[in-house]
Design an enzyme around this catalytic site. Structure first.
Site, PDB file in Angstrom:
ATOM      1  N   ASP A 256       0.848  -1.182   0.000  1.00 18.03           N
ATOM      2  CA  ASP A 256       0.000   0.000   0.000  1.00 18.03           C
ATOM      3  C   ASP A 256       0.889   1.241   0.000  1.00 18.03           C
ATOM      4  OD1 ASP A 256      -2.776   0.977   0.417  1.00 18.03           O
ATOM      5  OD2 ASP A 256      -2.993  -0.960   1.411  1.00 18.03           O
TER       6      ASP A 256
ATOM      7  N   ASP B 190      -3.302   4.310  -2.324  1.00 16.76           N
ATOM      8  CA  ASP B 190      -4.422   4.596  -1.436  1.00 16.76           C
ATOM      9  C   ASP B 190      -4.951   6.010  -1.665  1.00 16.76           C
ATOM     10  OD1 ASP B 190      -5.866   3.820   1.206  1.00 16.76           O
ATOM     11  OD2 ASP B 190      -5.073   5.812   1.616  1.00 16.76           O
TER      12      ASP B 190
ATOM     13  N   HIS C  34     -10.620  -4.849   2.877  1.00 18.96           N
ATOM     14  CA  HIS C  34     -10.566  -4.513   4.313  1.00 18.96           C
ATOM     15  C   HIS C  34     -11.497  -3.365   4.684  1.00 18.96           C
ATOM     16  CE1 HIS C  34      -8.150  -1.565   2.349  1.00 18.96           C
ATOM     17  NE2 HIS C  34      -8.095  -0.860   3.458  1.00 18.96           N
ATOM     18  N   ASP C  35     -12.078  -2.703   3.697  1.00 22.99           N
ATOM     19  CA  ASP C  35     -13.017  -1.608   3.991  1.00 22.99           C
ATOM     20  C   ASP C  35     -14.469  -2.063   3.864  1.00 22.99           C
ATOM     21  OD1 ASP C  35     -11.017   0.270   4.447  1.00 22.99           O
ATOM     22  OD2 ASP C  35     -10.896   0.826   2.334  1.00 22.99           O
TER      23      ASP C  35
ATOM     24  N   GLU D 270      -6.660   3.074  -6.140  1.00 23.83           N
ATOM     25  CA  GLU D 270      -7.811   2.811  -5.286  1.00 23.83           C
ATOM     26  C   GLU D 270      -8.925   3.673  -5.837  1.00 23.83           C
ATOM     27  OE1 GLU D 270      -8.207   4.393  -1.341  1.00 23.83           O
ATOM     28  OE2 GLU D 270      -9.768   2.962  -0.859  1.00 23.83           O
TER      29      GLU D 270
HETATM   30  C1  NOJ Z   1      -8.561   3.870   1.982  1.00 29.12           C
HETATM   31  C2  NOJ Z   1      -8.191   2.676   2.790  1.00 29.12           C
HETATM   32  O1  NOJ Z   1      -8.574   1.533   2.085  1.00 29.12           O
HETATM   33  C3  NOJ Z   1      -8.906   2.797   4.113  1.00 29.12           C
HETATM   34  O2  NOJ Z   1      -8.763   1.636   4.889  1.00 29.12           O
HETATM   35  C4  NOJ Z   1      -8.368   4.004   4.826  1.00 29.12           C
HETATM   36  O3  NOJ Z   1      -9.098   4.177   6.025  1.00 29.12           O
HETATM   37  C5  NOJ Z   1      -8.490   5.253   3.968  1.00 29.12           C
HETATM   38  N1  NOJ Z   1      -8.037   5.039   2.621  1.00 29.12           N
HETATM   39  C6  NOJ Z   1      -7.638   6.360   4.515  1.00 29.12           C
HETATM   40  O4  NOJ Z   1      -6.295   6.066   4.269  1.00 29.12           O
END
Ligand code: NOJ
Length: 582
Positions: free
Chosen positions: A135, A237, A357-358, A291
């Site tokens: 990342d 990211d 993971h989100d 992303e």
């Molecule tokens: C995207 C990431 O996937 C997420 O987990 C993060 O909280 C935010 N960007 C801020 O970096």
């Protein structure tokens, strides 16, 4: 040579199961003529496995996953047949946002280990033929990064312009929405220099100022540091937020949350990416994944059109965002995936995923995690991800069919934006009951509970107290049980990967949606150099018929998630089949 014309389904399953049980995944022979496939790239043919290090395997009993833990599981990872691991951030961090707030880009988070552990991990992965993508979190840093400490210390600091500051004597800056702040206000007043700084995420994640060439040079040097160690790529990211309108003009009413067109993804983003590509990425044989995908299909296309020399592939959220607690329409899902396929049908490349993971767990959002259908629907979703055009991204734990944990108490959650939102609602008299119910479906902590290795204490994840509770269903849903069961979700995942590796048609073949209005089934063909495969998936818990209009009398089964499929379009609940047509 045809894959299935020479062997029966059962024989094929037995072989693949044997291979996977022995943990000896051999590269299968590819059966589509490869000489005339244009623009072949290793990262298009790869299966990416996303590994959330905090929750994967703890080696020292502190309750937090770590690099030595991952090292101890490398043979298992190899046995999956995956090609690339995307590792969520492992850099030094105070962990306001679990590593997405970096305080030193060239150091390892203490809880995760040391640089020597990292070097050993990378070596162990490469020895097993697995590549590593890291990342790159450079829209913002941590407020504990040395740059920010310096920047904050004085208006005259050489680091002042590494971040976005607004002097208080100019009045309050125009409102900008913060995704993670308790008040959703992206400007934080700082008494030290009587100024506001910008943070699109939390207060502890100040936004870096990409307008500053010195900052961009620092970022390029950080990238080179890791690439020179031998890593194989980056996931960028939140990068669309990097290019801002730094005059911060007022927003028209109602547009406060509309980041993309108004206060991110500004045109100079492309210049920044081209600079990164020219100066860094192009000098290594690595992959780069965005992303998100910008604001419009044109943005997405421009970001990853190989001729523009920016990034390699987009990672659009439209499809994964379709699943809501109120349900979702399969027709809508098909439209969205088909739209994204068409954007990249000639140029550019896309990522295919249903979780990360989100997000909460794939089977709990898109499938059905009831005991009757958890395994079937997990296998069906796996078939989908691994039979679409684009690079598949598979989130760790989904290969076991791990499910949402659905915490009842806010105290059990760890996720910072979730806890902030709870406090905000509490303060403003919002509906907390509704919020708690919604979290059970969508909170990203559902996807972050520790990996379920076996039926021992804490699922074999840690000997200590896990940082996030283990899902109590670990006694039955775990890697040890599934490894030993030839019909498990885990072994189906392995088989499906082997099939994708053998069938370049599944990687590069033209995608054509069939039976678009069918409310239950998702069917499509994949065609390459005269070879034609048909995928039929039932996304519902009731039987359904796929009306593909294709003569199936000569179709041969390549893989399915039920014994003895009918091969005539009749699909049982969550049934998945891949057929060879010619
Ligand atoms: C995207 C990431 O996937 C997420 O987990 C993060 O909280 C935010 N960007 C801020 O970096």
């Amino acid at each position: 040579m045809s894959f299935s014309s020479k062997i029966t389904f059962f024989f094929c399953c037995a072989i693949l199961t044997f291979l996977s049980c022995k943990n000896e995944v051999k590269a299968p022979e590819q059966n589509t003529a490869t000489s005339d496939i244009p623009d072949r790239e290793w990262w298009k043919e790869a299966v990416v496995y996303q590994l959330y290090p905090r929750s994967f395997k703890d080696s020292d009993g502190d309750g937090v996953g770590d690099l030595k833990g991952i090292i101890s599981k490398l043979d298992y990872l190899k046995s999956l047949g995956i090609d690339v691991i995307w590792l969520n951030p492992i850099y030094a961090s105070p962990n306001d946002d679990n590593g997405y707030d970096i305080s030193d880009y060239r150091d390892i988070m203490k809880e995760f280990g040391t640089m020597a552990d990292f070097d050993a991990l990378l070596k162990g992965m490469h020895e097993r033929g697995i590549k590593l993508v890291m990342d790159l979190v450079v829209n913002h840093s941590s407020d504990e990064h040395e740059w920010f400490k310096q920047s904050r210390s004085s208006r005259n600091s050489p680091y002042r312009d590494y971040y976005h500051w607004w002097p208080a004597e100019k009045g309050k800056p125009n409102y900008r929405y913060s995704l993670f702040d308790i008040n959703h206000d992206a400007w934080k007043y700082d008494t030290l220099t009587d100024a506001y700084y910008l943070h699109y995420f939390s207060r502890k994640q100040p936004d870096l100022n990409w307008e500053n060439p010195q900052l961009r040079k620092e970022i390029r040097n950080i990238m080179k540091f890791w690439l020179d160690k031998g890593i194989d790529g980056f996931r960028l990211d939140a990068f669309t937020f990097a290019a801002k309108d730094i005059n911060f003009p007022p927003l028209s009413e109602g547009y406060e949350k509309d980041f993309m067109p108004y206060y991110s993804m500004q045109p100079h983003l492309h210049e920044y990416l081209q600079e990164l590509n020219r100066e860094v990425l192009s000098k290594y044989d690595v992959m780069s994944v965005a992303e998100g995908a910008g604001n419009t299909p044109q943005d997405a296309h421009d970001l990853v059109d190989a001729d523009r020399h920016e990034l390699d592939m987009a990672y659009p959220f439209e499809c994964v965002d379709i699943a809501k607690s109120s349900g979702y329409s399969v027709v809508h899902l098909k439209e969205a995936f088909s739209k994204w396929d068409s954007i990249f049908s000639q140029k550019g490349w896309v990522s295919i995923f249903l979780a990360n993971h989100d997000q909460a767990r794939m089977v709990s959002r898109f499938g059905n995690d009831s005991p009757a259908f958890r395994e079937l629907s997990s296998k069906m979703l796996t078939t989908f991800i691994l039979s679409m055009r684009g690079t598949p991204y598979y989130y760790n734990g989904d290969e076991l069919g791990m499910t949402n944990i659905r915490f009842d108490n806010i105290e059990d959650y760890n996720d910072m934006p979730t806890l902030n939102e709870y406090q905000r609602l509490k303060k403003t008299g919002g509906d907390l009951t509704k919020f708690m119910e919604e979290l059970k479906f969508s909170c990203r902590d559902n996807g972050r509970t520790p990996y379920q290795w076996n039926a021992s204490n804490n699922a074999g994840f840690t000997t200590g107290k896990p940082w996030l509770k283990v899902n109590p269903n670990y006694t039955t849903i775990n890697a040890a049980v599934e490894d030993a069961d030839p019909n498990s979700v885990l072994n189906y995942f392995r088989k499906m990967i082997q099939l994708r590796k053998k069938e370049l048609t599944l990687v590069y073949g033209k995608y054509t949606l069939l039976d678009a209005e069918n409310p239950s089934t998702y069917s499509y063909t994949r065609e390459l150099n005269g070879r034609k495969l048909l995928v039929m998936l039932n996304w519902k818990a009731t039987a359904a018929k796929a009306n593909t209009g294709i003569d199936l009398s000569k179709a041969k089964l390549l893989l399915g998630n039920y014994p003895a499929p009918l091969l005539d379009g009749n699909l049982r609940p969550y049934e998945a089949v891949i057929l060879e047509l010619n």
